[in-house]
Design a protein around this motif. Structure first.
Motif, mmCIF file in Angstrom:
data_model
loop_
_atom_site.group_PDB
_atom_site.id
_atom_site.type_symbol
_atom_site.label_atom_id
_atom_site.label_comp_id
_atom_site.label_asym_id
_atom_site.label_seq_id
_atom_site.Cartn_x
_atom_site.Cartn_y
_atom_site.Cartn_z
ATOM 1 N N LEU A 47 0.878 -1.166 0.000
ATOM 2 C CA LEU A 47 0.000 0.000 0.000
ATOM 3 C C LEU A 47 0.915 1.213 0.000
ATOM 4 C CD1 LEU A 47 -2.673 -0.874 2.714
ATOM 5 C CD2 LEU A 47 -3.002 -0.801 0.240
ATOM 6 N N GLN A 48 0.685 2.155 -0.914
ATOM 7 C CA GLN A 48 1.522 3.349 -1.012
ATOM 8 C C GLN A 48 0.648 4.579 -0.832
ATOM 9 O OE1 GLN A 48 4.975 3.572 -1.692
ATOM 10 N NE2 GLN A 48 4.791 5.775 -1.365
ATOM 11 N N PHE A 49 1.032 5.440 0.103
ATOM 12 C CA PHE A 49 0.332 6.689 0.350
ATOM 13 C C PHE A 49 1.286 7.837 0.063
ATOM 14 C CE2 PHE A 49 -1.221 3.453 3.269
ATOM 15 C CZ PHE A 49 -2.586 3.480 3.004
ATOM 16 N N ASN A 50 0.813 8.863 -0.661
ATOM 17 C CA ASN A 50 1.630 10.029 -0.978
ATOM 18 C C ASN A 50 0.831 11.294 -0.702
ATOM 19 O OD1 ASN A 50 3.867 8.546 -2.086
ATOM 20 N ND2 ASN A 50 2.595 8.157 -3.869
ATOM 21 N N HIS A 51 1.526 12.317 -0.223
ATOM 22 C CA HIS A 51 0.887 13.594 0.041
ATOM 23 C C HIS A 51 1.915 14.694 -0.188
ATOM 24 C CE1 HIS A 51 -2.019 16.361 1.718
ATOM 25 N NE2 HIS A 51 -1.100 16.835 2.546
ATOM 26 N N GLN A 52 1.484 15.784 -0.826
ATOM 27 C CA GLN A 52 2.388 16.889 -1.113
ATOM 28 C C GLN A 52 1.999 18.091 -0.264
ATOM 29 O OE1 GLN A 52 2.620 17.989 -5.222
ATOM 30 N NE2 GLN A 52 4.428 19.239 -4.913
ATOM 31 N N ILE A 53 2.986 18.692 0.401
ATOM 32 C CA ILE A 53 2.805 19.925 1.163
ATOM 33 C C ILE A 53 3.846 20.909 0.652
ATOM 34 C CG2 ILE A 53 2.848 21.016 3.434
ATOM 35 C CD1 ILE A 53 2.190 18.268 4.639
ATOM 36 N N GLN A 54 3.394 21.883 -0.137
ATOM 37 C CA GLN A 54 4.268 22.843 -0.795
ATOM 38 C C GLN A 54 5.348 22.099 -1.577
ATOM 39 O OE1 GLN A 54 5.385 25.696 2.216
ATOM 40 N NE2 GLN A 54 3.297 26.452 2.412
ATOM 41 N N LYS A 55 6.619 22.266 -1.220
ATOM 42 C CA LYS A 55 7.693 21.605 -1.971
ATOM 43 C C LYS A 55 8.092 20.256 -1.385
ATOM 44 C CE LYS A 55 9.782 25.659 -3.966
ATOM 45 N NZ LYS A 55 11.059 26.160 -4.470
ATOM 46 N N PHE A 56 7.425 19.826 -0.329
ATOM 47 C CA PHE A 56 7.741 18.554 0.307
ATOM 48 C C PHE A 56 6.781 17.477 -0.181
ATOM 49 C CE2 PHE A 56 9.450 21.607 3.308
ATOM 50 C CZ PHE A 56 10.686 21.062 3.599
ATOM 51 N N ASP A 57 7.326 16.340 -0.539
ATOM 52 C CA ASP A 57 6.532 15.166 -0.890
ATOM 53 C C ASP A 57 6.722 14.145 0.214
ATOM 54 O OD1 ASP A 57 5.534 16.059 -3.362
ATOM 55 O OD2 ASP A 57 7.422 15.550 -4.339
ATOM 56 N N LEU A 58 5.620 13.734 0.813
ATOM 57 C CA LEU A 58 5.649 12.760 1.891
ATOM 58 C C LEU A 58 5.108 11.439 1.362
ATOM 59 C CD1 LEU A 58 4.016 15.033 4.607
ATOM 60 C CD2 LEU A 58 6.451 14.754 4.144
ATOM 61 N N GLY A 59 5.710 10.364 1.771
ATOM 62 C CA GLY A 59 5.248 9.059 1.322
ATOM 63 C C GLY A 59 5.337 8.032 2.427
ATOM 64 N N LEU A 60 4.457 7.061 2.359
ATOM 65 C CA LEU A 60 4.484 5.934 3.287
ATOM 66 C C LEU A 60 4.115 4.687 2.509
ATOM 67 C CD1 LEU A 60 4.634 4.633 6.128
ATOM 68 C CD2 LEU A 60 2.183 5.133 6.334
ATOM 69 N N ARG A 61 5.019 3.715 2.522
ATOM 70 C CA ARG A 61 4.725 2.418 1.921
ATOM 71 C C ARG A 61 4.604 1.401 3.047
ATOM 72 N NH1 ARG A 61 9.372 -0.470 -0.801
ATOM 73 N NH2 ARG A 61 9.578 -1.282 1.285
ATOM 74 N N VAL A 62 3.515 0.641 3.026
ATOM 75 C CA VAL A 62 3.317 -0.456 3.965
ATOM 76 C C VAL A 62 3.353 -1.735 3.138
ATOM 77 C CG1 VAL A 62 1.766 -1.510 5.637
ATOM 78 C CG2 VAL A 62 1.897 0.993 5.467
ATOM 79 N N ARG A 63 4.223 -2.658 3.513
ATOM 80 C CA ARG A 63 4.393 -3.897 2.747
ATOM 81 C C ARG A 63 4.261 -5.094 3.678
ATOM 82 N NH1 ARG A 63 9.684 -4.631 -0.771
ATOM 83 N NH2 ARG A 63 8.314 -3.638 -2.268
ATOM 84 N N TYR A 64 3.527 -6.087 3.207
ATOM 85 C CA TYR A 64 3.561 -7.395 3.862
ATOM 86 C C TYR A 64 4.255 -8.323 2.888
ATOM 87 C CZ TYR A 64 2.500 -11.920 5.720
ATOM 88 O OH TYR A 64 2.628 -13.196 6.204
ATOM 89 N N GLN A 65 5.244 -9.043 3.353
ATOM 90 C CA GLN A 65 5.921 -10.009 2.494
ATOM 91 C C GLN A 65 5.823 -11.396 3.110
ATOM 92 O OE1 GLN A 65 9.856 -8.325 2.266
ATOM 93 N NE2 GLN A 65 10.660 -9.786 3.735
ATOM 94 N N PHE A 66 5.555 -12.333 2.240
ATOM 95 C CA PHE A 66 5.464 -13.738 2.626
ATOM 96 C C PHE A 66 6.529 -14.483 1.860
ATOM 97 C CE2 PHE A 66 3.952 -18.011 1.639
ATOM 98 C CZ PHE A 66 3.773 -18.504 2.926
ATOM 99 N N SER A 67 7.315 -15.278 2.544
ATOM 100 C CA SER A 67 8.394 -16.041 1.909
ATOM 101 C C SER A 67 8.190 -17.524 2.128
ATOM 102 C CB SER A 67 9.751 -15.642 2.492
ATOM 103 O OG SER A 67 10.000 -14.297 2.242
ATOM 104 N N SER A 68 8.648 -18.282 1.166
ATOM 105 C CA SER A 68 8.614 -19.738 1.321
ATOM 106 C C SER A 68 9.877 -20.330 0.726
ATOM 107 C CB SER A 68 7.379 -20.330 0.645
ATOM 108 O OG SER A 68 7.477 -20.178 -0.750
ATOM 109 N N SER A 69 10.292 -21.423 1.302
ATOM 110 C CA SER A 69 11.472 -22.134 0.840
ATOM 111 C C SER A 69 11.191 -23.623 0.967
ATOM 112 C CB SER A 69 12.688 -21.753 1.682
ATOM 113 O OG SER A 69 13.779 -22.591 1.353
#
Length: 157
Positions: free
Chosen positions: A20-42
């Protein structure tokens, strides 16, 4: 992914991510938050490290759009949370700090250069790492790229 086992052999491992990626701009600043769930198997059921294990990863970043410049500096961090039950489960076990700059190459794409400090926490005997990250991206339709990138989003260094 091929990953080296503790014995030095390479073994095949699969990793599936949901972001999930969230982005927000405040004047010249770009703010972002990525939330990731990763599942691994071997096939061998071995546990590696937060980069390859099941994990929730939270990555806040901030970028600053310089006026009349091809450079966009950014900084951020990524928190690795182990959701598994066990000795090292249910805790943060890694923080990856990053600082970098992306360079707009006009129609030739974009170059990203960054420094990452990979800090292990709550893991006995863990080694921290310093990482130099270099990335290049190119968009096939440069006209659309210019329209979309007017307010740049934080980069995933």
């Amino acid at each position: 992914l091929f990953r080296s086992s503790q014995e030095g052999n390479y073994i095949l491992q699969h990793r599936l991510n949901a972001n999930l990626q969230f982005n927000h701009q405040i004047q010249k600043f770009d703010l972002g938050l990525r939330v990731r769930y990763q599942f691994s198997s071997s096939r061998f059921g071995q546990s590696f490290e937060p980069e390859f294990n099941d994990a929730f990863r939270f990555k806040p970043e901030i970028a600053y759009n310089l006026s009349n410049s091809k450079l966009t500096p950014s900084c951020g961090m990524e928190l690795f949370y182990n959701p598994m039950n066990g000795q090292n489960g249910y805790q943060l076990n890694r923080i990856r700090w990053n600082v970098g700059v992306s360079i707009d190459l006009d129609k030739a794409g974009e170059l990203e250069v960054g420094y990452l400090y990979d800090q292990r926490i709550n893991v006995p005997g863990a080694l921290n790492r310093a990482i130099l990250n270099i990335g290049y991206s190119y968009t096939l339709d440069a006209k659309d790229f210019k329209k979309k990138s007017k307010g740049k989003n934080p980069k995933s260094l």
